[in-house]
Design a protein around this motif. Sequence first.
Motif, PDB file in Angstrom:
ATOM      1  N   ALA A 203      65.606  15.650 130.995  1.00 26.25           N
ATOM      2  CA  ALA A 203      66.404  14.384 131.294  1.00 26.25           C
ATOM      3  C   ALA A 203      67.079  13.543 130.259  1.00 26.25           C
ATOM      4  N   ARG A 204      67.566  13.732 128.514  1.00 24.25           N
ATOM      5  CA  ARG A 204      68.300  13.800 127.589  1.00 24.25           C
ATOM      6  C   ARG A 204      69.517  13.496 128.679  1.00 24.25           C
ATOM      7  N   SER A 205      70.148  14.083 129.708  1.00 22.58           N
ATOM      8  CA  SER A 205      71.522  14.899 129.997  1.00 22.58           C
ATOM      9  C   SER A 205      71.043  13.315 131.363  1.00 22.58           C
ATOM     10  N   VAL A 206      69.942  12.862 131.568  1.00 17.87           N
ATOM     11  CA  VAL A 206      70.607  12.300 132.814  1.00 17.87           C
ATOM     12  C   VAL A 206      70.366  10.503 132.242  1.00 17.87           C
ATOM     13  N   ASP A 207      69.468  10.004 130.965  1.00 16.39           N
ATOM     14  CA  ASP A 207      70.282   9.612 130.222  1.00 16.39           C
ATOM     15  C   ASP A 207      71.369   9.068 129.608  1.00 16.39           C
ATOM     16  N   GLY A 208      72.015   9.888 129.653  1.00 15.21           N
ATOM     17  CA  GLY A 208      73.765  10.222 129.292  1.00 15.21           C
ATOM     18  C   GLY A 208      74.168  10.313 128.187  1.00 15.21           C
ATOM     19  N   GLN A 209      72.696  11.072 127.234  1.00 17.46           N
ATOM     20  CA  GLN A 209      73.292  11.494 125.723  1.00 17.46           C
ATOM     21  C   GLN A 209      73.605  12.815 125.341  1.00 17.46           C
ATOM     22  N   VAL A 210      74.046  13.805 126.637  1.00 20.00           N
ATOM     23  CA  VAL A 210      74.240  15.086 126.169  1.00 20.00           C
ATOM     24  C   VAL A 210      76.059  14.525 126.971  1.00 20.00           C
ATOM     25  N   GLN A 211      77.000  15.359 126.396  1.00 18.91           N
ATOM     26  CA  GLN A 211      78.136  15.648 126.690  1.00 18.91           C
ATOM     27  C   GLN A 211      78.851  16.172 127.428  1.00 18.91           C
ATOM     28  N   GLY A 212      79.096  16.006 128.754  1.00 16.21           N
ATOM     29  CA  GLY A 212      79.229  16.777 130.025  1.00 16.21           C
ATOM     30  C   GLY A 212      80.308  17.776 129.929  1.00 16.21           C
ATOM     31  N   GLY A 213      80.645  17.939 130.788  1.00 13.59           N
ATOM     32  CA  GLY A 213      81.571  19.025 130.375  1.00 13.59           C
ATOM     33  C   GLY A 213      81.776  20.517 130.279  1.00 13.59           C
ATOM     34  N   ARG A 214      80.180  20.871 129.380  1.00  9.55           N
ATOM     35  CA  ARG A 214      79.766  21.957 128.873  1.00  9.55           C
ATOM     36  C   ARG A 214      78.334  22.570 129.084  1.00  9.55           C
ATOM     37  N   ILE A 215      78.584  24.094 128.778  1.00  8.88           N
ATOM     38  CA  ILE A 215      77.508  25.130 129.254  1.00  8.88           C
ATOM     39  C   ILE A 215      76.039  24.682 127.644  1.00  8.88           C
ATOM     40  N   TYR A 216      75.021  24.434 127.897  1.00  9.95           N
ATOM     41  CA  TYR A 216      74.344  24.211 126.922  1.00  9.95           C
ATOM     42  C   TYR A 216      73.505  25.537 126.797  1.00  9.95           C
ATOM     43  N   GLU A 217      73.400  26.483 125.646  1.00  6.84           N
ATOM     44  CA  GLU A 217      72.011  27.073 126.398  1.00  6.84           C
ATOM     45  C   GLU A 217      70.724  27.436 124.775  1.00  6.84           C
ATOM     46  N   LEU A 218      69.880  26.797 125.709  1.00  5.21           N
ATOM     47  CA  LEU A 218      68.139  26.837 125.061  1.00  5.21           C
ATOM     48  C   LEU A 218      67.545  27.886 125.348  1.00  5.21           C
ATOM     49  N   GLY A 219      67.075  28.446 124.463  1.00  6.42           N
ATOM     50  CA  GLY A 219      66.399  29.462 123.569  1.00  6.42           C
ATOM     51  C   GLY A 219      65.094  28.492 122.349  1.00  6.42           C
ATOM     52  N   GLY A 220      64.391  29.494 122.760  1.00  3.54           N
ATOM     53  CA  GLY A 220      63.036  28.905 121.407  1.00  3.54           C
ATOM     54  C   GLY A 220      63.061  29.130 119.743  1.00  3.54           C
ATOM     55  N   PRO A 221      62.380  28.793 118.779  1.00  2.00           N
ATOM     56  CA  PRO A 221      62.637  29.102 117.824  1.00  2.00           C
ATOM     57  C   PRO A 221      62.629  30.768 117.018  1.00  2.00           C
ATOM     58  N   GLU A 222      61.363  30.872 118.555  1.00  2.00           N
ATOM     59  CA  GLU A 222      61.458  32.624 117.816  1.00  2.00           C
ATOM     60  C   GLU A 222      62.526  33.228 118.970  1.00  2.00           C
TER      61      GLU A 222
END
Length: 324
Positions: A203-222
Amino acid sequence: MTSVIKVPPLVTVFGGSGFLGRHVVRALAKRGYRVRVAVRNPNIAHHLQPLGNVGQIQAVQANLRVRWSIDRAVQGADHVINLVGILFESGRQSFDAVQDFGARAVAEAARAQGAKLTHVSAIGADPQSSAAYARTKARGEQAVLETVSDAVIFRPSIIFGPEDGFFNRFAAMARLSPVLPLIGGGHTLFQPVYVADVAEAIARSVDGQVQGGRIYELGGPETLSFEGCMKKMLSVIGRKRMLVTVPWSLARLKASFLGLLPKPLLTTDQVEMLRTDNVVSQAAVQEERTFAGLGIAPQAMDAILPTYLWHYRPSGQFTQPNAA
């Protein structure tokens, strides 16, 4: 003097009726976006309507194997999100068709429309992987960035939450079986991530808060091994089960038969995927292509698992954890 009514931006979400999709649709609806949910069968997407106001969420028919349906689904959209992925092949729903060619088709349609694009892949995407799932995910990423250079790509680890296909599956198995399998010894590492946290990033990427042209890796805290995940799940549901190692060769043999089922419990491709750890890379951490770089603090499993795994306990909500 006449007032001008500003129409909220339109976001088309491919695969919006699925596990992750419904959380993405909810996050977008809360922000006031108009949401068009593109699915193969709109008749099974009615559960999304209550997530927004009247007329805010609309389901339309689209199939990633049919280009004209994709073009129609993105018509007039300001932003396009592609969540579509499959864990096993079935008929014409092949890895190549959905995760490679389908990803390119969505990207081309978004470019033609002049819409922004967010694409969801998976940690482990690798063009050199022995698993077809991982190879096609990587090719899909490449196709997306070649077509829409400022696209945002997210690679989540295993996603957990209500109706997930990981903890729910093994918890259901533990309710019936005295043993649980540890494929390859259960040493594969995971970084389970809460579904609502992934939806917030999207949702933040839709808001325009995420820099484009990049690959983000999402993992939990554990970070936990497969065995560690099983032990945590068993602790939450208050059951004691024997954890039995299944050698790679035997797991692959079993998967060759289980993979023939309409909805296989295990496939040979999934066995291959388990040979590689499913965690955020050090490069992503150093370059802040993670939750930290997005300003999101991911929630821990201990805070979430009990909220939906309780019905696997011997006496449901009345069983205290670790009581069995």
